[in-house]
Design a protein around this motif. Structure first.
Motif, short mmCIF file in Angstrom:
data_model
loop_
_atom_site.label_atom_id
_atom_site.label_comp_id
_atom_site.label_asym_id
_atom_site.label_seq_id
_atom_site.Cartn_x
_atom_site.Cartn_y
_atom_site.Cartn_z
N ILE A 1 0.93 -1.10 -0.30
CA ILE A 1 0.35 0.41 -0.37
C ILE A 1 0.72 1.38 -0.15
CG2 ILE A 1 -1.49 1.77 1.60
CD1 ILE A 1 -2.99 -1.16 2.47
N GLU A 2 1.63 1.30 0.54
CA GLU A 2 2.97 2.44 1.10
C GLU A 2 3.73 2.76 -0.28
OE1 GLU A 2 4.64 5.64 2.34
OE2 GLU A 2 3.12 4.42 2.96
N GLN A 3 3.69 1.64 -1.45
CA GLN A 3 4.63 1.29 -1.97
C GLN A 3 3.29 2.23 -2.94
OE1 GLN A 3 6.38 -1.46 -3.87
NE2 GLN A 3 7.21 -0.78 -5.47
N ALA A 4 2.79 1.35 -3.27
CA ALA A 4 1.01 2.46 -4.42
C ALA A 4 1.07 3.75 -4.48
CB ALA A 4 0.18 1.37 -4.43
N ARG A 5 1.41 4.01 -3.23
CA ARG A 5 0.78 5.21 -2.70
C ARG A 5 1.93 6.54 -2.96
NH1 ARG A 5 2.44 8.84 1.02
NH2 ARG A 5 3.97 7.34 2.47
N ALA A 6 3.50 5.67 -2.69
CA ALA A 6 4.42 6.31 -3.33
C ALA A 6 4.40 6.17 -4.78
CB ALA A 6 5.42 6.05 -3.04
N VAL A 7 4.09 5.35 -5.36
CA VAL A 7 3.62 5.58 -7.18
C VAL A 7 3.20 6.72 -7.45
CG1 VAL A 7 3.12 4.14 -9.41
CG2 VAL A 7 4.75 3.45 -7.43
N ARG A 8 1.99 6.56 -6.72
CA ARG A 8 0.50 7.46 -7.36
C ARG A 8 1.23 8.50 -6.58
NH1 ARG A 8 -2.58 5.41 -4.36
NH2 ARG A 8 -2.48 6.98 -2.18
N GLU A 9 1.87 9.14 -5.75
CA GLU A 9 2.48 10.14 -5.22
C GLU A 9 3.45 10.77 -6.58
OE1 GLU A 9 3.92 10.41 -1.55
OE2 GLU A 9 1.72 10.44 -0.33
N GLU A 10 4.08 9.73 -6.87
CA GLU A 10 4.81 10.23 -7.94
C GLU A 10 4.89 10.49 -8.99
OE1 GLU A 10 9.01 10.83 -9.53
OE2 GLU A 10 8.33 11.06 -7.58
N GLU A 11 3.71 10.11 -9.18
CA GLU A 11 3.34 10.26 -10.97
C GLU A 11 1.85 11.32 -10.66
OE1 GLU A 11 0.03 7.02 -11.25
OE2 GLU A 11 1.78 5.73 -12.19
N GLU A 12 1.72 11.81 -9.84
CA GLU A 12 0.70 13.32 -9.29
C GLU A 12 1.98 14.46 -9.75
OE1 GLU A 12 -1.58 12.95 -6.04
OE2 GLU A 12 -2.83 11.14 -6.72
N ARG A 13 3.42 14.34 -8.65
CA ARG A 13 3.86 15.20 -9.53
C ARG A 13 4.96 15.29 -10.91
NH1 ARG A 13 9.21 14.97 -9.34
NH2 ARG A 13 9.71 12.89 -9.59
N ILE A 14 4.90 14.17 -11.18
CA ILE A 14 5.26 14.07 -12.65
C ILE A 14 4.59 14.85 -13.07
CG2 ILE A 14 6.10 13.21 -14.74
CD1 ILE A 14 7.26 10.39 -13.02
N ALA A 15 3.04 14.37 -13.18
CA ALA A 15 1.81 15.50 -13.50
C ALA A 15 2.08 16.54 -13.27
CB ALA A 15 1.28 14.40 -13.19
N ARG A 16 2.21 17.18 -12.18
CA ARG A 16 2.46 19.01 -11.34
C ARG A 16 3.46 19.44 -12.08
NH1 ARG A 16 0.97 16.38 -6.48
NH2 ARG A 16 3.14 16.75 -6.13
N GLU A 17 4.46 18.55 -12.49
CA GLU A 17 5.29 19.36 -13.33
C GLU A 17 5.88 19.33 -14.30
OE1 GLU A 17 8.76 16.74 -12.02
OE2 GLU A 17 8.42 17.86 -9.80
N ALA A 18 4.91 18.19 -15.37
CA ALA A 18 4.63 18.03 -16.13
C ALA A 18 4.29 19.83 -16.75
CB ALA A 18 4.50 16.94 -17.49
N GLU A 19 2.39 19.97 -16.27
CA GLU A 19 1.46 20.26 -16.48
C GLU A 19 1.87 22.25 -16.19
OE1 GLU A 19 -1.87 22.07 -17.37
OE2 GLU A 19 -1.23 20.20 -17.58
N ALA A 20 3.02 21.78 -14.85
CA ALA A 20 4.11 23.61 -14.80
C ALA A 20 4.74 23.88 -16.04
CB ALA A 20 4.29 23.84 -13.55
N GLU A 21 5.40 22.83 -16.10
CA GLU A 21 5.96 22.95 -17.54
C GLU A 21 5.56 23.22 -18.87
OE1 GLU A 21 10.10 23.28 -19.14
OE2 GLU A 21 9.62 22.93 -17.38
N LYS A 22 4.43 23.11 -19.37
CA LYS A 22 3.66 23.40 -20.21
C LYS A 22 3.10 24.49 -20.09
CE LYS A 22 -1.03 22.13 -23.22
NZ LYS A 22 -1.43 23.11 -22.97
N ASP A 23 2.66 25.13 -19.20
CA ASP A 23 2.22 26.28 -18.91
C ASP A 23 3.62 27.46 -18.98
OD1 ASP A 23 -0.25 25.29 -17.76
OD2 ASP A 23 0.05 25.62 -15.99
N ARG A 24 4.83 26.89 -18.28
CA ARG A 24 5.42 27.59 -18.85
C ARG A 24 6.04 27.65 -20.26
NH1 ARG A 24 7.72 25.56 -14.06
NH2 ARG A 24 8.46 23.88 -14.98
N PHE A 25 5.87 26.43 -21.05
CA PHE A 25 6.22 26.76 -22.81
C PHE A 25 4.54 27.62 -23.27
CE2 PHE A 25 5.83 24.47 -26.50
CZ PHE A 25 6.18 24.88 -27.27
#
Length: 445
Positions: A68-92
């Motif tokens: 469960i912890e690993q799944a949560r960590a993966v989910r949080e990582e994916e969310e972090r990557i998505a947030r960074e991608a969205e932020a990068e898209k906004d900057r672009f």
């Protein structure tokens, strides 16, 4: 379930278990000590089993929690990557929308000449690969663009649809000029200058090279077409062809039915040539007829005024029938003979204005008796020389190459109108220094 490792073995040798021991001793025939020992062994075995089961359950729970912890960590990582991608898209996107200033070569100076700049409206049309009149690239169009660019406020914008999205663009990009002329109304020299700037701006707008090459070939063929040297209206024919074909080319491209505009359609060019000549003939004949009517009206007014002002030509209201019969003696003029006047008028219809006999026919140049108003001979009076002109179905006289001719110019009195000099051509030979009455090809009177 409690942790079995915390359990304490009961005192099976104590008084609490005395009754149980007694029963087991009687049943087994053993001593109390042996029974207590067996009870301790049984509890110990169960205790160890419970500890193993406890540990197994703890391991399973720990593994599940780890997953469960690993799944949560993966989910949080994916969310972090998505947030960074969205932020990068906004900057672009922000960087893309932000105006950029390109660099420059410090060793390069401005050119020797600066090309005129057309209006923002024309440039926007080119950027969208749309049709735009060549007037916008003419000197007058560029001058107006310079004036209007100073008069329109920089903060004036309009909404536009681009790729299914509404965007804001300067209002000058959508404002067509009221002074713009279609291509066929441009002077030919201005047409040639405008097409050069048009090709330069289309290249700057990143038009496909194949399209630019086809347009360049299109303009080159038209500029050097033989009709410009073989016809008085050649330039006008070329302008009409260019105006119509280029507009049709853009329309076909939008429907994905594009054609090679660089190939000149000679049949279409001839059709446009005939159409324009028909217009010129109609206008020339209309102007000639109007001039003839005006001249006749003026002559009639002069004659009427002269007759009314001359006492000798005024009829006497008190003249008696006997005086009327003696009219010749009274005023020097014979009594009019209606039959004789009618005959004279019929003869004058084919004799012309002169007194040398019958006037020459405008078609066959013959002086022999025939209806010169309806003559449509294919040869001259000698029956062998081909006629230089012919008569249309509505009675007009045109040359064999279709040029309308002035009928009054062919008559003995000639024509003094100055609004159709191009029609003052001899119907017998095509020269401009004389009419049919003095043509060397004419029959001798």
């Amino acid at each position: 379930m409690a942790d079995p490792s915390l359990e304490v073995c009961p005192d099976f040798a104590g008084d609490l278990y005395a009754a149980i021991r007694t029963d087991l001793v009687n049943a087994t025939g053993t001593t109390h000590e042996a029974v207590a020992e067996r009870l301790r062994d049984a509890w110990t075995t169960g205790h160890e089993a419970r500890i193993l089961e406890w540990n197994r359950q703890r391991e399973e729970e720990a593994q599940a929690e780890a997953e469960i912890e690993q799944a949560r960590a993966v989910r949080e990582e994916e969310e972090r990557i998505a947030r960074e991608a969205e932020a990068e898209k906004d900057r672009f996107d922000a960087e893309k929308k932000k105006p950029k200033m390109n660099g420059f070569n410090a060793t390069v100076t401005v050119g020797d000449a600066i090309a005129p700049r057309p209006s923002q409206y024309a440039i926007q049309k080119l950027n969208n690969f749309e049709y735009v009149e060549l007037w916008y690239f003419s000197p007058d169009g560029c001058k107006e663009a310079m004036k209007t660019s100073r008069s329109i406020a920089d903060d004036t914008f309009s909404l536009a649809k681009l790729d299914d999205q509404l965007t804001i663009r300067p209002a000058s990009a959508f404002k067509a000029s009221r002074s713009a002329l279609p291509d066929h109304e441009l002077p030919f020299s201005i047409f040639l200058r405008a097409k050069n700037l048009f090709l330069m701006q289309a290249n700057a707008a990143k038009w496909p090279q194949t399209h630019l090459d086809a347009l360049a070939l299109f303009f080159w063929h038209l500029e050097n077409h033989s009709i410009r040297n073989n016809s008085e209206l050649g330039d006008l024919v070329i302008l009409h062809y260019a105006s119509r074909v280029r507009l049709d080319w853009h329309d076909r491209l939008k429907r994905d039915e594009g054609f090679n505009i660089g190939i000149i359609n000679e049949s279409l060019l001839r059709s446009i040539n005939e159409e324009i000549w028909d217009r010129v003939r109609s206008r020339t004949l209309t102007a000639s007829n109007n001039a003839e009517q005006t001249s006749a009206q003026q002559q009639h007014r002069k004659t009427s005024y002269r007759d009314s002002s001359d006492p000798k030509r005024r009829p006497s209201r008190s003249r008696s029938p006997s005086q009327t019969d003696n009219h010749k003696k009274a005023d020097g003029f014979p009594t009019p003979d209606k039959g004789k006047n009618r005959e004279q008028r019929n003869k004058g219809f084919s004799r012309g204005a002169g007194s040398r006999g019958r006037s020459a026919c405008a078609i066959c140049l013959g002086h022999f008796a025939h209806n010169i108003q309806q003559c449509d001979s294919s040869n001259l009076w000698d029956k062998t020389t081909p006629a230089h002109s012919c008569r249309t179905q509505d009675g007009r006289i045109i040359s064999t190459n279709g040029l309308p001719l002035c009928y009054r110019w062919q008559r003995p009195g000639g024509c003094t109108a100055e609004n159709h000099d191009s029609a003052h051509i001899c119907s017998g030979c095509g020269k401009k220094d004389h009419g049919a009455q003095t043509c060397p090809r004419g029959e001798k009177a």
